[in-house]
Scaffold this motif. Structure first.
Motif, mmCIF file in Angstrom:
data_model
loop_
_atom_site.group_PDB
_atom_site.id
_atom_site.type_symbol
_atom_site.label_atom_id
_atom_site.label_comp_id
_atom_site.label_asym_id
_atom_site.label_seq_id
_atom_site.Cartn_x
_atom_site.Cartn_y
_atom_site.Cartn_z
ATOM 1 N N ASP A 23 9.346 1.819 4.720
ATOM 2 C CA ASP A 23 9.078 2.748 5.820
ATOM 3 C C ASP A 23 7.702 2.577 6.469
ATOM 4 O O ASP A 23 7.325 3.373 7.331
ATOM 5 C CB ASP A 23 9.226 4.197 5.339
ATOM 6 C CG ASP A 23 8.321 4.522 4.151
ATOM 7 O OD1 ASP A 23 7.449 3.702 3.815
ATOM 8 O OD2 ASP A 23 8.497 5.597 3.548
ATOM 9 N N GLU A 47 6.698 5.918 12.618
ATOM 10 C CA GLU A 47 6.645 6.249 11.184
ATOM 11 C C GLU A 47 5.292 6.798 10.768
ATOM 12 O O GLU A 47 5.197 7.589 9.816
ATOM 13 C CB GLU A 47 6.966 5.005 10.336
ATOM 14 C CG GLU A 47 8.422 4.607 10.336
ATOM 15 C CD GLU A 47 8.795 3.660 11.471
ATOM 16 O OE1 GLU A 47 9.825 2.986 11.360
ATOM 17 O OE2 GLU A 47 8.043 3.596 12.472
ATOM 18 N N ALA A 77 4.532 10.520 9.988
ATOM 19 C CA ALA A 77 4.867 11.159 8.715
ATOM 20 C C ALA A 77 3.624 11.469 7.887
ATOM 21 O O ALA A 77 3.687 12.254 6.936
ATOM 22 C CB ALA A 77 5.816 10.270 7.913
ATOM 23 N N ILE A 80 4.970 3.311 5.296
ATOM 24 C CA ILE A 80 4.127 4.410 4.832
ATOM 25 C C ILE A 80 3.878 4.284 3.333
ATOM 26 O O ILE A 80 2.759 4.406 2.854
ATOM 27 C CB ILE A 80 4.772 5.783 5.140
ATOM 28 C CG1 ILE A 80 4.877 6.002 6.647
ATOM 29 C CG2 ILE A 80 3.966 6.902 4.485
ATOM 30 C CD1 ILE A 80 3.555 6.077 7.362
#
Length: 487
Positions: A79, A346, A349, A81
């Motif tokens: 992701d 992303e 987040a 992250i």
């Protein structure tokens, strides 16, 4: 795995365990950017989306925070992250890459990952290391799982490049169109003119030079880190030229990174290059590379650093045993004839603790240690200045249409960089412990830089005249990185 590979692996692992804690104790250790576990980081390499995972390889010199023998480090994520440190992917362990696994790219096909890179060899003797004394070999390593690379194959040596070239041919970027594979490499000819060599292959292994891409007038002595791709109906040639003289506020860094729109056919002489445009106006940006993910997005990651800057400005992180980082991943688009860069969605987040203020001329608030700001400008009749942590200054001179990023002592030699922008509609910036990335007008212009404010400084001050708008601030959480280590 040969004996040298095993020894390098053991030494790297031991060094990371020995010095890794020192890096973590650095107050300037980054929280939401990829950086080296120890030592030196430079060019992003082999960027790809493979079996649902993002793979980010990078130039890695673990033995010395000021550089040295280059390997390929490796991060993966589902992701962008939450990351895993996969350890060192490629070592300088063969006669054809013994002085460095230099930059390259990834090709995904038939469930396999093909990594193409430059194997660097610097011969001993009385050489100029431009015409003679340096070997830049094109090498292929293949993986069936994206993590283990058991075999390296030497594809080309300097003898396979055109005779009018110097020894400086490097940084292969490979892709496939229809039934043909193409490769571009950065080059410097014997007249010290930077250019791009175009290769073609039917089998990914045997390559032939089919064309040379160059500007109508000389533009630097070396073109590094080329990338050629289609985006929104246009052909983009991205590169990092060396040897460009500054022109006013343009080309202020020691080396540049930018792009041309290419019209015509890159495979023949029937092409033209448009105007060279800088990708990033900040102090620390070089060697960007792009890839397409499984969502169809063209994503760019750059090196948040530059080579050969020791006499210009510095990074105090060297004292803790590390240096440099990668930029945030950026999605590319073309709008109104310009390449636009936006942080991938992303990243949002990581936001927490949102705060919002209506702005009328002035605003003074306290910020978290790391944060994102989004300033939307509804009305601006005069100048304004945004001061971050009492050391970073972002100013806009409306009459001149000039935006400037400047630092005082916390820049460690970085002074100011500017760009012309007629109307300022919004400003978005990401402030990590020792870095900033500024996006103007939804990514129309970008500034990336390192800076080193006082550890406990939290102030944000906005000073304007006839300024109205809205400022939103989020605290940014840290990315997670699981250190798997070498296997």
């Amino acid at each position: 795995m040969n004996a040298l590979n095993r020894d390098l692996k053991k030494l790297t692992t031991w060094l990371e365990e020995l010095k890794g804690q020192c890096v973590k104790e650095d107050p300037y250790c980054l929280t939401f950017h990829l950086m080296p576990k120890v030592g030196w980081l430079n060019d992003p390499n082999g960027l790809c989306h493979y079996n649902g995972e993002y793979h980010v390889f990078f130039q890695y010199a673990p033995f010395d925070a000021k550089g040295g023998a280059k390997f390929w480090g490796h991060y993966t994520s589902i992701d962008m992250i939450n990351w895993q440190d996969e350890g060192t992917a490629l070592y300088a362990d063969q006669p054809f890459d013994c002085h460095g696994v230099y930059s390259g790219s990834a090709l995904i096909e038939d469930g396999k990952m093909y990594l193409y890179y430059t194997g660097n060899v610097k011969e001993m003797g009385d050489y100029d290391y431009i015409i003679k004394g340096r070997q830049h070999n094109t090498v292929l390593a293949v993986s069936e799982d994206g993590r283990t690379f058991k075999h390296k194959q030497l594809l080309m040596t300097n003898a396979d490049y055109p005779e009018n070239m110097t020894a400086h041919i490097r940084d292969p970027k490979v892709w496939k169109e229809n039934d043909t594979y193409y490769m571009v490499q950065g080059a410097r000819d014997k007249e010290d003119v930077g250019q791009i060599l175009v290769f073609a292959s039917s089998d990914k292994v045997n390559w032939k030079v089919i064309n040379t891409l160059r500007s109508s007038e000389k533009f630097g002595y070396m073109w590094e880190c080329p990338d050629l791709f289609e985006l929104d109906g246009d052909t983009v040639l991205m590169l990092s030229p060396q040897g460009i003289e500054a022109e006013g506020i343009k080309y202020q860094n020691i080396y540049q990174s930018g792009y041309y729109f290419l019209k015509g056919d890159f495979k023949t002489s029937n092409y033209t290059l448009g105007q060279f445009e800088e990708l990033d106006r900040g102090f620390d940006f070089y060697a960007p590379q792009t890839f397409i993910d499984e969502k169809g997005r063209r994503i760019l990651i750059g090196w948040m650093g530059l080579p050969d800057i020791d006499d210009l400005y510095s990074n105090p992180t060297v004292a803790y045993g590390w240096q440099h980082a990668l930029t945030l991943p950026r999605e590319l688009q073309i709008k109104d004839g310009k390449l636009i860069q936006k942080p991938v969605i992303e990243i949002e987040a990581l936001r927490q603790n949102e705060q919002e203020w209506a702005v009328k001329d002035t605003l003074k608030v306290e910020a978290p240690k790391t944060f994102e700001i989004d300033l939307k400008v509804d009305l601006l009749k005069d100048d304004f200045e945004l001061i971050i942590k009492k050391g970073m200054y972002l100013t806009y001179k409306k009459a001149e249409g000039l935006f400037t990023l400047a630092f005082d002592g916390c820049g460690y030699g970085r002074d100011k960089r500017s760009v012309k922008i007629d109307v300022l509609r919004n400003l978005r910036l990401f402030v990590d412990t020792s870095s900033v990335e500024v996006f103007l007008n939804d990514g129309e212009e970008v500034f990336s830089s390192r800076f080193y404010p006082e550890a406990d400084e939290r102030s944000i001050e906005l000073r304007g005249h006839s300024l109205e708008g809205k400022l939103t601030l989020w605290e940014m959480k840290a990315m997670t990185i699981e250190n798997k280590g070498d296997k």
